[in-house]
Scaffold this active site. Structure first.
Site, short mmCIF file in Angstrom:
data_model
loop_
_atom_site.label_atom_id
_atom_site.label_comp_id
_atom_site.label_asym_id
_atom_site.label_seq_id
_atom_site.Cartn_x
_atom_site.Cartn_y
_atom_site.Cartn_z
N SER A 34 -55.89 75.21 162.12
CA SER A 34 -56.48 74.10 162.88
C SER A 34 -56.92 74.65 164.23
O SER A 34 -56.38 75.67 164.69
CB SER A 34 -55.42 73.01 163.10
OG SER A 34 -55.84 72.10 164.09
N TYR A 53 -46.53 69.63 164.19
CA TYR A 53 -47.77 70.01 163.51
C TYR A 53 -48.41 71.21 164.23
O TYR A 53 -48.75 72.20 163.61
CB TYR A 53 -48.75 68.82 163.51
CG TYR A 53 -50.10 69.14 162.91
CD1 TYR A 53 -50.29 69.12 161.54
CD2 TYR A 53 -51.19 69.48 163.73
CE1 TYR A 53 -51.53 69.41 160.99
CE2 TYR A 53 -52.43 69.77 163.18
CZ TYR A 53 -52.59 69.74 161.81
OH TYR A 53 -53.82 70.03 161.26
N1 LIG Z 1 -58.73 66.39 159.37
C1 LIG Z 1 -58.58 67.10 160.47
O1 LIG Z 1 -58.93 66.66 161.58
C2 LIG Z 1 -58.00 68.49 160.39
C3 LIG Z 1 -58.18 69.33 161.51
C4 LIG Z 1 -57.65 70.61 161.46
C5 LIG Z 1 -56.96 71.04 160.35
N2 LIG Z 1 -56.81 70.22 159.29
C6 LIG Z 1 -56.06 70.73 158.13
O2 LIG Z 1 -56.85 70.64 156.97
C7 LIG Z 1 -55.99 70.52 155.84
C8 LIG Z 1 -56.47 69.36 154.98
O3 LIG Z 1 -56.35 68.17 155.74
P1 LIG Z 1 -57.25 66.88 155.52
O4 LIG Z 1 -57.73 66.45 156.84
O5 LIG Z 1 -58.22 67.11 154.44
O6 LIG Z 1 -56.10 65.86 155.08
P2 LIG Z 1 -56.00 64.80 153.89
O7 LIG Z 1 -57.31 64.15 153.64
O8 LIG Z 1 -54.82 63.97 154.21
O9 LIG Z 1 -55.69 65.71 152.62
C9 LIG Z 1 -54.47 66.39 152.49
C10 LIG Z 1 -54.35 66.86 151.07
O10 LIG Z 1 -53.13 67.59 150.95
C11 LIG Z 1 -52.35 67.02 149.90
N3 LIG Z 1 -50.95 67.24 150.21
C12 LIG Z 1 -50.22 66.79 151.26
N4 LIG Z 1 -48.95 67.21 151.18
C13 LIG Z 1 -48.87 67.95 150.04
C14 LIG Z 1 -47.83 68.66 149.39
N5 LIG Z 1 -46.58 68.67 149.89
N6 LIG Z 1 -48.09 69.31 148.24
C15 LIG Z 1 -49.35 69.31 147.73
N7 LIG Z 1 -50.38 68.66 148.29
C16 LIG Z 1 -50.14 67.98 149.43
C17 LIG Z 1 -52.78 65.55 149.85
O11 LIG Z 1 -52.54 64.94 148.59
P3 LIG Z 1 -51.15 64.13 148.31
O12 LIG Z 1 -50.86 63.33 149.53
O13 LIG Z 1 -51.41 63.34 147.08
O14 LIG Z 1 -50.14 65.21 148.08
C18 LIG Z 1 -54.28 65.71 150.06
O15 LIG Z 1 -54.91 66.11 148.86
C19 LIG Z 1 -54.57 70.36 156.38
O16 LIG Z 1 -53.91 71.60 156.31
C20 LIG Z 1 -54.80 69.95 157.81
O17 LIG Z 1 -53.73 70.31 158.64
C21 LIG Z 1 -57.31 68.94 159.27
#
Ligand SMILES: NC(=O)c1ccc[n+]([C@@H]2O[C@H](COP(=O)([O-])OP(=O)(O)OC[C@H]3O[C@@H](n4cnc5c(N)ncnc54)[C@H](OP(=O)(O)O)[C@@H]3O)[C@@H](O)[C@H]2O)c1
Length: 259
Positions: A139, A152
């Site tokens: 991130s 986080y």
């Molecule tokens: N969105 C942002 O602003 C942002 C910014 C920087 C970095 N990121 C990073 O990008 C990545 C994806 O985030 P996102 O924004 O796309 O979030 P999201 O839409 O909430 O998606 C998260 C995904 O991870 C899965 N997940 C969560 N816990 C899990 C576990 N224990 N085992 C397997 N799967 C799991 C969720 O499915 P289930 O809940 O069904 O398991 C979902 O498919 C993360 O690592 C996040 O930290 C996001």
């Protein structure tokens, strides 16, 4: 790296960044496998992405990682790309008493330990391929702490460090190691945050983020820092205090709200 003709496993591919990467990578001619904990969300994703294989698996659970490995290695022995994307993010007020250790460790178990286990388990298979890659999703908050999400931020800083070491150790292998450090992106992860929490932070569209990621991978940019993430890294070097001031703006709101 070549971004077509790969067999790619994306953890957390049922929504947000993982889903969009799965969608764009499949369109480019890759075999894609996604994971997630919630079977219903996986089914929904699979219905929208025919051809993508979905496996229910929780990266926090070492036995689930073992069984995921067994299924994937048997069905997709040519797996050559692992995207460690699954992650969670919560607001945590450290003044609050009574949170159990298990609850406090959720981000660590998912974002950090889960990623490390996945790499450990899949590395021998990846090393056997002529060309392979690991993409760890950190991130922009890997570079500057985000005081309302202290655990986080710590996990993402740790992923940044771990990924650099992994890249150094795999230098003379067929496995390229990438870090994707997204800025704030419009996904379900953001639902727990309101406007006051993220005020002043530009939010990137998830499709654009995925496009920039694929461009970075194709150009062998080993640290992909789209949009504001690049700026956060620069600020963290020039003035860490300014970085903290920028990301710490929402802390007062959280602490006052809690009173
Ligand atoms: N969105 C942002 O602003 C942002 C910014 C920087 C970095 N990121 C990073 O990008 C990545 C994806 O985030 P996102 O924004 O796309 O979030 P999201 O839409 O909430 O998606 C998260 C995904 O991870 C899965 N997940 C969560 N816990 C899990 C576990 N224990 N085992 C397997 N799967 C799991 C969720 O499915 P289930 O809940 O069904 O398991 C979902 O498919 C993360 O690592 C996040 O930290 C996001």
């Amino acid at each position: 790296m070549e971004i077509k003709n790969n067999t790619i496993l994306i953890t957390g591919g049922s929504s947000g960044i993982g889903y969009e990467l799965a969608c764009q990578l499949q369109r480019m001619g890759n075999q894609v496998i996604i994971t997630g904990r919630d079977q219903a969300r996986l089914n929904e994703a699979k219905a929208k992405l025919p051809g993508v294989h979905a496996i229910q698996s929780d990266i926090r659970d070492p036995e689930a990682v073992e069984s995921l490995y067994a299924s994937v290695a048997a069905a997709y022995p040519k797996l050559n790309v692992l995207v460690n994307n699954a992650g969670i993010m919560r607001k945590i007020n450290l003044h609050e008493a009574g949170r159990g250790l298990r609850d406090l460790s959720l981000e660590i178990d998912t974002n950090l330990t889960g990623t490390i286990h996945m790499v450990h388990r899949f590395l021998p298979l990846l090393k056997n391929q002529q060309r392979a890659a690991i993409v760890n999703v950190s991130s922009g908050l890997a570079f500057v702490p985000f005081p309302i999400s202290p655990i986080y931020g710590a996990t993402k800083a740790a992923i940044h460090s771990y990924t650099q070491s992994l890249r150094a150790q795999l230098k003379h292998t067929s496995v390229k190691v990438f870090e994707l450090a997204p800025p704030s992106v419009q996904t379900p992860l953001q639902h727990a945050f309101d406007a006051a929490d993220t005020k002043g932070m530009p939010v990137m569209d998830v499709r654009k983020l995925a496009e920039l990621t694929l461009r970075g991978l194709a150009r062998d940019r080993f640290e992909i820092r789209p949009g504001a993430s690049n700026l956060l890294k620069l600020i963290s070097r020039l003035s860490p205090a300014l970085g903290l001031k920028l990301t710490g703006g929402s802390l007062k709101h959280m602490l006052t709200e809690a009173k």
